[in-house]
Scaffold this active site. Structure first.
Site, PDB file in Angstrom:
ATOM      1  N   SER A  49     117.199 100.381 -36.476  1.00 48.90           N
ATOM      2  CA  SER A  49     116.206 100.430 -35.411  1.00 48.90           C
ATOM      3  C   SER A  49     115.147 101.481 -35.676  1.00 48.90           C
ATOM      4  CB  SER A  49     116.864 100.737 -34.081  1.00 48.90           C
ATOM      5  OG  SER A  49     115.858 101.024 -33.140  1.00 48.90           O
ATOM      6  N   GLU A 101     108.183  84.428 -30.528  1.00 48.13           N
ATOM      7  CA  GLU A 101     107.663  84.694 -31.870  1.00 48.13           C
ATOM      8  C   GLU A 101     107.039  83.452 -32.503  1.00 48.13           C
ATOM      9  OE1 GLU A 101     110.627  86.408 -34.433  1.00 48.13           O
ATOM     10  OE2 GLU A 101     109.252  86.633 -36.114  1.00 48.13           O
ATOM     11  N   ARG A 128     102.632  94.159 -34.591  1.00 49.97           N
ATOM     12  CA  ARG A 128     103.345  94.262 -33.323  1.00 49.97           C
ATOM     13  C   ARG A 128     103.928  95.653 -33.166  1.00 49.97           C
ATOM     14  NH1 ARG A 128     108.442  93.995 -31.886  1.00 49.97           N
ATOM     15  NH2 ARG A 128     109.244  93.193 -33.853  1.00 49.97           N
ATOM     16  N   ALA A 166     113.054  83.833 -25.707  1.00 47.81           N
ATOM     17  CA  ALA A 166     112.017  83.010 -25.098  1.00 47.81           C
ATOM     18  C   ALA A 166     112.593  81.672 -24.655  1.00 47.81           C
ATOM     19  CB  ALA A 166     110.870  82.801 -26.083  1.00 47.81           C
ATOM     20  N   ARG A 198     104.389 100.574 -37.169  1.00 46.17           N
ATOM     21  CA  ARG A 198     105.199 100.059 -38.276  1.00 46.17           C
ATOM     22  C   ARG A 198     104.408  99.785 -39.555  1.00 46.17           C
ATOM     23  NH1 ARG A 198     108.983  95.876 -34.850  1.00 46.17           N
ATOM     24  NH2 ARG A 198     110.256  97.502 -33.933  1.00 46.17           N
ATOM     25  N   LEU A 215     110.705  91.786 -27.591  1.00 39.96           N
ATOM     26  CA  LEU A 215     111.585  91.410 -26.485  1.00 39.96           C
ATOM     27  C   LEU A 215     110.746  91.189 -25.236  1.00 39.96           C
ATOM     28  CD1 LEU A 215     114.548  93.899 -27.006  1.00 39.96           C
ATOM     29  CD2 LEU A 215     114.243  91.619 -27.907  1.00 39.96           C
TER      30      LEU A 215
END
Lengths: 222, 252, 660
Positions: free
Chosen positions: C307, C448, C458, C67, C353, C464
């Site tokens: 990942s 973030e 999220r 960012a 998640r 990203l």
């Protein structure tokens, strides 16, 4: 991206100098092959007739004389750049490591280029003094063959010659591959493998070819 | 496990610096090298002594912050790894471990094992990019790039900027770092318009930072945590020769 | 602000968590009308700054992750004078670099029916309906341009043989919309933004200050006027003025000590902004990532993420018998419990998640956990290797497999990986309006560091996307609207606010150094982390939160009495840096606990044990809690004020989030 004029000529950057080093290196390697081919005539059991004829040709042929200028220039430039790099070495790392295990990540040949270069340079000077200066400039009454024979029958000279050839082998063991890498000619893994193999063969074969000659003369004296 | 650590201590850039010896004991083999230093530091703090300063951040091998010269090798005894991904199980119990900062003229020591690597950023500033302003790009799929080319570009683009190549090089050359960026962008069609200028400008900056010359020993690629291949250097050499020896048809 | 000059009051005798009711936050600058046209219309209504005037305006950007770097580069391209401050030794070190999986974009290159609407819907549903519709729709809309821009920058995304971009699937979506660059997408995107930033440095539009830690935000008359920063090499404090300040400092997951965040990631800048009056949105919304390498010992300094993309081909299981200590390959197929596939047949191993993390915790709590600690589950690739071959799996996850082997010493090609959830990302952050501006005028928070787009959870490959959306395509437009009003403001640090802020910062440093106690900063940090992880982690309950609240207060009090920070403030002092950060975490942690306590519902990452369905799924309470909790700080040991921004759902209907 701004387009600026480089403050120094590209031949004076580290990469440019490296390219000069490699280009002259390749040229000198071709010379080595020619030189070796001529020298091997010494092994002919004709009392030096072929070799002397070859020596005569090399010192009188106008084309060769012109090439000789280039050859000298090649040596001078190669040596000059080498000295420049050596002089820079300390500057880019003023404080060295207390413990450096460089053997784990690079070959001994690549790390001893300075040493091998110095030995080969000393050899070159002695060699030139002994043969080139003697024969060409001082107009020695002896034939080239006789000069060689006399030199090689001296065990100290032969030993010096052989040791120098070992160091030349060191120099070539890295120099051959390195030149091609620097000229950007290693395009892929296959070419890399070929170059590395050819480099090993060259670094072994050429100095061996040279070293056989004094050994041959030395053995004959016994 | 027990280790004898010989660590370079240097108060600041002006200080001369010297080695100091520390003993650590009771280290689990699954401790990472940096965690072992954490343990040492906790103890030093408790003893009222100055802890050892070292760079670190992500501790998973991608940020490029950490960089120690361990037992004579950049990032320690294993090839292609960062210090943070080195585990104590790779050392022998009772081993003497010598820890030094990365050394090169363009990497001045800040404190102990921390060095300033901003020289690498200044090289990137000279051309390690494609000049495109936000908002001006065409559709992403309007530029097809063969998979093999994209993969190769990726291999070069993974450099983490840790400076291990410089630290390992006997000449302290940053060639692999520069070559990785030059080669990454040289592969791609987007990188073509600035290709000539990029290689010239980045090499010039590399020199003016005081990095040494490359002598193709290959030590850099052995230590590179991102496994940047030496073919990057060959690519840079080609581009450099091409950029300087062929006429730039569009130059004024 | 006098409270930091004096020793903090002893922990209050009054027990219990309390807060003050604030106002309804209705002014968030969100446009009205058709969702599809909101951003376009809003952009058209923003004030502009003429090019010659942009040169007169200075912007401070704190942080150079995705960012920060993308914003600074884009602002530099526009012609603003930009100053970037990073505590790293290079702007390329920010933790965005560690993102592995990919970046979402509604390109529909796959022809699988993707659209801006669907990405919007998936994101808002994935966030369990706790985000703003307008913001999320805008995010989905600009996602498309991010990919275009990144490709133009030369980012080597994965490609098909035909030369066109490849995509893959990711948790929480039934489409393949995730663009990736092997397992290093974050690295490649960050290096792209970093390179764009370096280009602006070369062009003289941006200055980057390395090794500078921002320790306070200077606010005058409700407007951000600059920062106080510390040069980490010399220890000198500097006051830097600007027309606007952008915080792009990432998340605060390191409050938990063990997290997947980089060791230096911290909350100092956003927390200091909060202390200066900026509202903190949803501080308890912390994402716990399901696929991390389990902790192996006390000495461990951080947790490593594998990942989420691994769940595309890996199958999660535990032995069917609790406490089964056999090595995994000796457990026959019928004795393996693929609990995710069983519980969530339609999403299987690809559930979002929060759900995957909680499921792992649940099976471990039930005693099915594996590994030496019993706090791990298997992630098994043997089926995928059989189906696709080693070559394909290597192409997709090669670096992750290597990383796993390095860390654990086990070979994942032969034995299944062991994974366990770990703190990963914070959805909470500074409250911002539609322009990404906090309630302090001229103070922006992006990436973030703000609270905005992910609601209570999220989705993978969205961080990203959001960081770059904010930096490349949103802030450069919206900041102009404010800067246009600041043209005639003369920059100076010769004001009471700057002098006071710098003095306070110096005093904070001096105080830390003068305590000279017996315990190290890390000891306090570890203790704080344990409290937060146990009581404010994967699942929370009122009793635990109350206890955590007391523990954190007591810990903070002990910290200021017993901590030992070696060295001085006038030198490179990593322990002082850490102490300042942990001091701020100790304050922020309290707000996280209060927020978790006050939200008497479960949503997304926030599972209150009192509010769950019989199957253990989150039970939302839209009647009472469909709002953003924006907390105003009222001083140390004072109850904070809760401002509520109601969330209106005009286009999507909040449903029970089901991935069954």
């Amino acid at each position: 991206m701004r387009t600026t004029v480089e403050p120094v000529s590209w031949l004076h950057t580290s990469v440019g100098r490296k390219i000069i080093m490699a280009a002259t290196g390749v040229f000198l390697m071709t010379f080595l092959v020619v030189h070796l081919a001529g020298n091997l005539l010494l092994l002919r059991a004709d009392g030096g007739a072929a070799f002397n004829a070859y020596a005569e040709f090399m010192s009188t042929n106008p084309f060769i004389r012109v090439l000789e200028v280039f050859l000298f220039a090649g040596f001078v430039i190669h040596i000059y750049q080498g000295i420049y790099f050596i002089s820079r070495e300390k500057k880019s790392r003023p404080k060295g490591y207390a413990l450096n295990n460089a053997g784990a990540n690079s070959s001994i040949f690549s790390r001893t280029m300075r040493l091998s270069a110095i030995v080969v340079l000393v050899f070159l000077i002695v060699h030139l003094r002994h043969f080139f200066v003697e024969h060409r400039l001082l107009g020695s009454p002896y034939t080239m063959y006789d000069l060689c024979k006399a030199a090689f029958e001296n065990p100290w000279y032969s030993l010096f010659y052989v040791v120098s050839m070992v160091l030349l082998g060191f120099h070539l063991a890295h120099g051959f591959y390195s030149s091609f890498q620097t000229l950007g000619l290693i395009l892929n893994r296959r070419i890399e493998a070929v170059i590395k193999w050819a480099g090993a063969a060259f670094a072994l074969g050429v100095p061996l070819g040279f070293a056989i000659i004094p050994l041959y003369f030395l053995v004959k004296t016994f | 496990m027990r280790f004898t650590l010989e660590i370079w201590r240097q108060k600041n850039a002006q200080d001369e610096g010297r080695f100091e010896v520390y003993e650590v004991d009771g280290i689990s083999p699954n401790t990472s090298f940096l965690e072992m230093l954490d343990i040492l530091n906790e103890r030093l703090i408790k003893e009222g002594k100055e802890p050892v300063a070292f760079d670190h951040d992500c501790r998973e091998g991608i940020c490029g912050s950490c960089g120690l010269f361990i037992n004579g090798r950049a990032h320690g005894p294993l090839p292609n790894i960062t210090t943070c991904r080195l585990y104590m199980r790779h050392f022998k119990d009772g081993e003497r471990i010598v820890i030094e900062p990365f050394r090169a003229k363009p990497f001045p020591v800040i404190k102990d094992l921390v060095v300033d690597r901003s020289a690498l950023d200044r090289i990137i500033q000279k051309g390690g990019y494609i000049s495109v302003n936000t908002g001006s790009a065409p559709d992403a799929n309007s530029i097809p790039i063969p998979k093999a080319v994209a993969d190769r570009a990726f291999d070069y683009a993974t450099c983490i900027g840790c400076g291990a190549c410089v630290a390992a090089c006997k000449n302290a050359s940053a060639m692999l770092f520069v070559a990785a960026k030059v080669s990454h962008l040289a592969m791609l069609p987007q990188g073509q318009p600035e290709r000539r200028q990029r290689v010239k400008r980045m090499v010039a900056q590399m020199d003016s930072e005081g990095f040494g010359h490359c002598s193709n020993t290959g030590a850099c690629a052995v230590e590179c945590p991102a496994k940047i291949p030496l073919s990057a250097i060959a690519q840079l050499q080609r581009d450099y020769i091409w950029a300087n020896l062929t006429p730039d048809l569009y130059a004024r | 602000m006098s409270d930091i000059l004096t020793a903090p009051a002893p922990a209050q005798t009054r027990t219990g968590i309390s807060w003050r009711e604030g106002t309804l936050l209705t002014r968030n600058n969100c446009p009205e009308g058709e969702l599809e046209k909101r951003w376009t219309r809003h952009k058209d209504s923003l004030r502009l700054v003429a090019p010659h005037n942009k040169r007169k305006l200075e912007v401070i950007v704190v942080g150079a992750g995705l960012a920060g770097a993308s914003a600074a580069a884009s602002l530099g391209e526009l012609g603003y004078r930009v100053k970037v401050f990073v505590y790293h030794n290079s702007p390329r070190r920010a933790h965005s670099i560690a993102a592995q999986g990919g970046i979402n974009a509604a390109k529909n290159y796959r022809n699988d029916g993707d659209s801006v609407w669907r990405l919007f819907y998936d994101t808002i549903k994935g966030g369990d309906f706790r985000a703003r519709e307008s913001n999320v729709y805008r995010l989905a809309e600009v996602s498309v341009k991010i990919i275009d821009h990144c490709v133009a920058q030369g980012i080597p995304f994965a490609r098909e043989y035909g030369g066109y971009l490849d995509t893959r699937s990711f948790g929480g979506a039934q489409l393949m919309r995730t663009f990736y660059a092997r397992g290093q997408t974050g690295q490649q995107l960050l290096l792209g933004a970093y390179a764009a930033l370096q280009r602006q440095v070369e062009l003289g539009n941006v200055q980057v200050f390395y090794n500078h830690d921002v320790l306070d935000i200077v606010v005058e008359e409700g407007k951000a006027r600059g920062i106080i920063c510390r040069n980490l090499i010399t220890g000198a404090l500097h006051s830097v003025p600007a027309h606007a300040v952008v915080l792009a400092t990432g998340g605060y997951g390191n409050a938990y000590y063990l997290s997947t965040n980089a060791k230096l990631s911290n909350a100092t800048a956003i927390w200091r902004a909060c202390r200066r009056g900026a509202y903190f949105g949803n501080p308890s919304f912390v994402q716990i990532h399901p696929t991390c390498i389990p902790q192996s010992g006390e000495y461990q300094s951080k947790l490593t993420l594998m990942s989420e993309s691994l769940r595309n081909d890996g199958r999660v299981w535990v032995p069917r018998t609790p406490g089964d200590k056999r090595p995994p390959h000796e457990i026959p197929e019928h004795q393996r419990w693929y609990y995710l596939e069983e519980w969530y047949p339609s999403f299987g191993n690809l559930v979002p998640r929060d759900i995957a993390s909680r499921a792992a915790k649940r099976v471990c709590d039930m005693g099915y956990g594996v590994g030496p600690t019993g706090r791990a589950v298997y992630l098994d690739f043997s089926d995928a290797i059989k189906r696709l071959g080693k070559e394909v799996i290597y192409q997709r996850y090669g670096n992750l497999f290597e990383m796993y082997e390095e860390i654990t010493g086990e070979n994942p090609w032969e034995t299944p990986m062991r994974i366990y959830p770990a703190v990963h990302y914070t959805m909470g952050g500074l409250w911002v309006d539609y322009n990404l501006m906090t309630n302090i005028e001229g103070l922006y928070a992006i990436g973030e560091a703000n609270f905005s787009d992910h609601g209570a959870n999220r989705l993978g490959a969205s961080a990203l996307m959001q960081g770059l959306a904010d930096g490349y395509f949103i802030l450069p437009y919206t900041i102009g609207d404010y800067l246009a009003t600041q043209l005639f403001v003369k920059l100076t640090t010769d004001t009471a606010a700057f002098r006071e802020a710098e003095k306070e910062t110096q005093q904070r440093i001096d105080r830390l150094l003068s305590i000279q106690g017996k315990r190290t900063v890390d000891e306090f940090h570890r203790e704080l982390g344990k409290v937060l992880w146990d009581e404010c982690g994967l699942s929370r309950n009122a009793q635990g939160l109350l206890s955590a609240f007391e523990q954190v207060r007591a810990l903070r009090e002990r910290f200021w009495r017993e901590v030992y920070v070696p060295g001085t403030g006038e030198e490179f002092n990593q322990n002082l840096e850490r102490a300042l950060r942990v001091a701020d975490f100790l304050e922020l942690a309290e707000l996280m606990i209060i927020d978790a306590y006050h939200r008497e519902e479960s949503c997304g990452c926030h599972l209150r044990e009192e509010y769950q369905t019989p199957e253990g799924e989150a039970l939302r309470n839209d009647e009472e809690f469909a709002y953003v909790a924006a907390w105003e700080w009222n001083g140390e040991n004072q109850p904070p004020t809760l401002h509520k921004e109601p969330l209106k759902f005009e286009f999507v209907k909040p449903t029970v989030r089901s991935y069954k």
